[in-house]
Design an enzyme around this catalytic site. Structure first.
Site, PDB file in Angstrom:
ATOM      1  N   HIS A 148      58.154  14.444  52.900  1.00 47.23           N
ATOM      2  CA  HIS A 148      58.418  15.669  53.663  1.00 47.23           C
ATOM      3  C   HIS A 148      58.834  16.847  52.784  1.00 47.23           C
ATOM      4  O   HIS A 148      59.667  16.700  51.900  1.00 47.23           O
ATOM      5  CB  HIS A 148      59.560  15.469  54.676  1.00 47.23           C
TER       6      HIS A 148
ATOM      7  N   ASN B   6      60.480   6.647  45.505  1.00 47.47           N
ATOM      8  CA  ASN B   6      60.562   7.357  46.785  1.00 47.47           C
ATOM      9  C   ASN B   6      61.252   8.708  46.573  1.00 47.47           C
ATOM     10  O   ASN B   6      62.356   8.773  46.054  1.00 47.47           O
ATOM     11  CB  ASN B   6      61.368   6.520  47.779  1.00 47.47           C
TER      12      ASN B   6
ATOM     13  N   ARG C  68      77.013  17.459  43.096  1.00 49.12           N
ATOM     14  CA  ARG C  68      77.130  18.392  44.209  1.00 49.12           C
ATOM     15  C   ARG C  68      78.605  18.698  44.409  1.00 49.12           C
ATOM     16  O   ARG C  68      79.476  17.919  43.977  1.00 49.12           O
ATOM     17  CB  ARG C  68      76.529  17.819  45.488  1.00 49.12           C
TER      18      ARG C  68
END
Ligand code: UD1
Ligand code: CA
Length: 467
Positions: free
Chosen positions: A372, A386, A449
């Site tokens: 996606h 993946n 992050r």
């Protein structure tokens, strides 16, 4: 002994009625030019019938452009120049007088004349004319057909002793009603045409030398009326160009269907002449397969797909509204819906490219998944890795493009980026939302992050009050 045929493509005319920048023989037709079609079919005709043949193009108007194009694409074609366009008979005289090898043109047993502007004529019709000429020992055959709207064509006027051809401008109103028309394709004994060409004058309404005047009543010549007239469609106007392209596409699709390709509704599939498609493949409507595209067996091409110069291997799937250009899908790989594969996208066997994914100049190995909303450029991705949703290879620093390498069996969490050049090893795990700037050794985990801070009850400070 092999038959010898000198084939002449008349390509000297101006083609004003097409209103294009290019001279008519170079008008676009499917992915090619008009003149490519008679050349391709003549070559096929020669090889199928073991004919010792030579093709010459008679050029005049904008001849340098046409010569350059033909020379670049075909080494074996000769040229004759018709300096002034004084009609089709004059064009053929130029062929006999001004070719590089003028004596040779006179030694061919037969002379075949075809116009550069009849792109749908095929080797099949040429062979039928040859058989007729030989079996009936004729001096010449003109191909004719029935056209209910015969405007612009020469009419075949048949009488007790044979036939002659009258051009539209010179035709009486009775002759204008004749619907059997001249296609402009002729096969003649060379001795016959040399004898009759001399006598042709320009005493007609156009003041042109008409090649059609080599056919006269009482001579050993025939007009052969072909039942499928649309193959002789002459392209003088843009509307005829569109018709010719349609006819060429239909022929292409019929050939593919005969070889086991299934169309859901072929009237809305646009397939260029050189495209190859294997047996068992299914093609949905509103699809464009163009250029040098090669599609294997049992492939599915869903609606809205545009596939340009790409290779799709057996069992692969191009799902709806995907665009592939210069890309390769290996066996059982799939792309789409809404995928964009740009030049150099090489998608390994059983790999899966999902919706809103763009891949450029990247090699993805077997079983890789990019399902996606991602951009992958200048990257190598190893087997079974993946890639999560919203991944980006940041490959461009404003000046140069850099490479990203990701090993096999790795997992890249959603919303991550790699700042190239950078390498991620095999069996790695990148946590969601990470920006990877440093290389990761095999088996490593990376997270990059901001820490989350949660303040209870503080949301109301930021939420607008509703009145
Ligand atoms: C020609 C035929 C007409 C036929 C029609 C079929 C003649 C006189 N008429 O008409 O009977 O029904 O084709 O499509 O032949 N060309 C030259 N040099 C010239 C003139 C033309 O090389 O001086 C070339 C053109 O580039 C073109 C071909 O000959 O490829 C035919 O010329 P065009 O003007 O298109 O003839 P039509 O009017 O279509
Ligand atoms: Ca014409």
């Amino acid at each position: 002994m092999n038959l010898t045929i000198g084939a002449v493509i008349l390509a000297a005319g101006e083609g004003k009625r097409l209103k294009l920048d290019a001279p008519k023989p170079l008008a676009p037709c499917l992915d090619k030019k008009l003149v490519d079609f008679p050349i391709k079919e003549l070559k096929k005709f020669f090889s199928q019938n073991k004919i010792n043949g030579k093709i010459t193009a008679v050029i005049g108007h904008q001849r340098e452009l046409i010569k350059n194009y033909i020379e670049k694409n075909y080494a074996e074609i000769n040229f004759a120049v018709q300096v002034e366009q004084r009609g089709t008979a004059d064009a053929l005289r130029s062929y006999f007088d001004s070719t590089e090898d003028k004596e040779i043109t006179k030694q061919f047993q037969y002379t075949l004349v075809i116009c550069a502007d009849t792109p749908v004529v095929s080797a099949y019709e040429l062979t039928e004319m040859l058989n007729l000429l030989i079996n009936e020992n004729l001096d010449g055959v003109a191909a004719s057909f029935i056209e209910n709207n015969p405007k612009g064509y020469g009419r075949i006027v048949r009488g007790k002793t044979g036939f002659h051809i009258t051009e539209e401008k010179d035709a009486s109103s009775d002759v204008q009603k004749i619907t059997e028309v001249n296609s402009g394709l002729y096969l003649l004994k060379t001795t016959y045409v040399l004898e009759h060409l001399k006598a042709i004058d320009s005493n007609n309404k156009s003041g042109e030398f008409y090649l059609t005047d080599v056919f006269k009543d009482g001579l050993n010549v025939k007009a052969h009326c072909f039942p499928n007239g649309n193959v002789f469609l002459g392209v003088n106007t843009l509307s005829q160009l569109e018709e010719a392209e349609k006819a060429l596409r239909i022929r292409k699709k019929n050939e593919l269907r005969e070889n086991g390709v299934r169309f859901i509704d072929s009237s809305h599939c646009y397939i260029d002449s050189d495209v190859e498609v294997g047996e068992g493949t299914v093609i949905y409507p509103n699809t464009f397969l163009t250029g040098k595209t090669i599609i294997g067996k049992n492939v599915v091409i869903e609606m809205g797909a545009q596939i340009i110069n790409s290779i799709i291997d057996d069992g692969a799937k191009v799902l709806a509204y995907s665009i592939l250009e210069g890309a390769r899908l290996h066996t059982k790989a799939s792309a789409g819906p809404f995928a964009r594969l740009r030049p150099g996208a090489d998608i390994g066997p059983e790999a899966k490219i999902g919706n809103f994914v763009e891949i450029k100049k990247s090699v993805l190995d077997r079983g890789v998944k990019v399902s996606h909303l991602s951009y992958v450029g200048d990257a190598f991705i190893g087997e079974e890795t993946n890639i999560g949703c919203g991944f980006i290879t940041c490959n461009f620093d404003g000046v140069n493009k850099h490479i990203t390498r990701i090993g096999k069996n790795s997992f890249i969490g959603s919303d991550s980026q790699t700042i190239a050049p950078v390498e991620i090893g095999d069996n790695c795990f990148v946590a969601s939302s990470s920006t990877i700037t440093k290389n990761m050794p095999d088996g490593s985990f990376a997270i990059s992050r901001g820490q989350q801070t949660t303040k209870e009850g503080m949301a109301k400070k930021f939420l607008k009050k509703k009145d």
